[in-house]
Motif scaffolding. Structure first.
Motif: not given
Length: 137
Positions: A90, A93-98, A100-101, A105, A108-109
């Protein structure tokens, strides 16, 4: 996160030489050295002896190094990334989403052959972040 961000240095094929230099300067040790030839994925033969990943440690001093995988010329100043060791899927995923916004990238994760979930993202300010979550064995 598990601890402070870890510096990650990238070299143009001379990471092994740099590690020897740092051993002489700091009297530390190289740990977890793996070449591209030892990796569990296809690499060009000329990459076999290059460092895919290594860690350097001397007391509290800790950093990671690798040689560039591509033929790109690594430029001083752009050859450093910060590694964040995450504590859960989790969290990564949170840091990746923030990141990449608004970021770019670079990888990719994804699950990796070294037993981790990993991604690489360059933020809008030019800082490269390596996100890593080592899965429990």
């Amino acid at each position: 996160m598990k601890h402070q961000a870890t510096p990650y240095f990238t070299f143009n094929g001379n990471a092994g030489e740099a590690l020897d230099y740092y051993k002489q300067i700091f009297h530390g040790e190289v740990i977890n050295l793996q070449t591209f030839g030892e990796a569990d994925f296809e690499t060009p033969e000329e990459m076999d002896q290059r460092v895919m990943h290594a860690q350097f440690k001397k007391d509290a001093l800790f950093f990671m190094v690798s040689d560039s995988f591509t033929d790109q010329n690594v430029k001083t100043g752009s050859n450093i990334a910060l590694v964040l060791e995450c504590e859960s899927t989790d969290e990564i995923q949170t840091y990746y989403d923030r990141l990449k916004n608004d970021g770019n990238v670079l990888m990719e994760l994804q699950d990796t052959f070294w037993g981790a979930t990993y991604a690489k993202v360059k933020d809008p300010y030019g800082i490269t972040w390596d996100l890593n979550y080592t899965k429990e064995q």
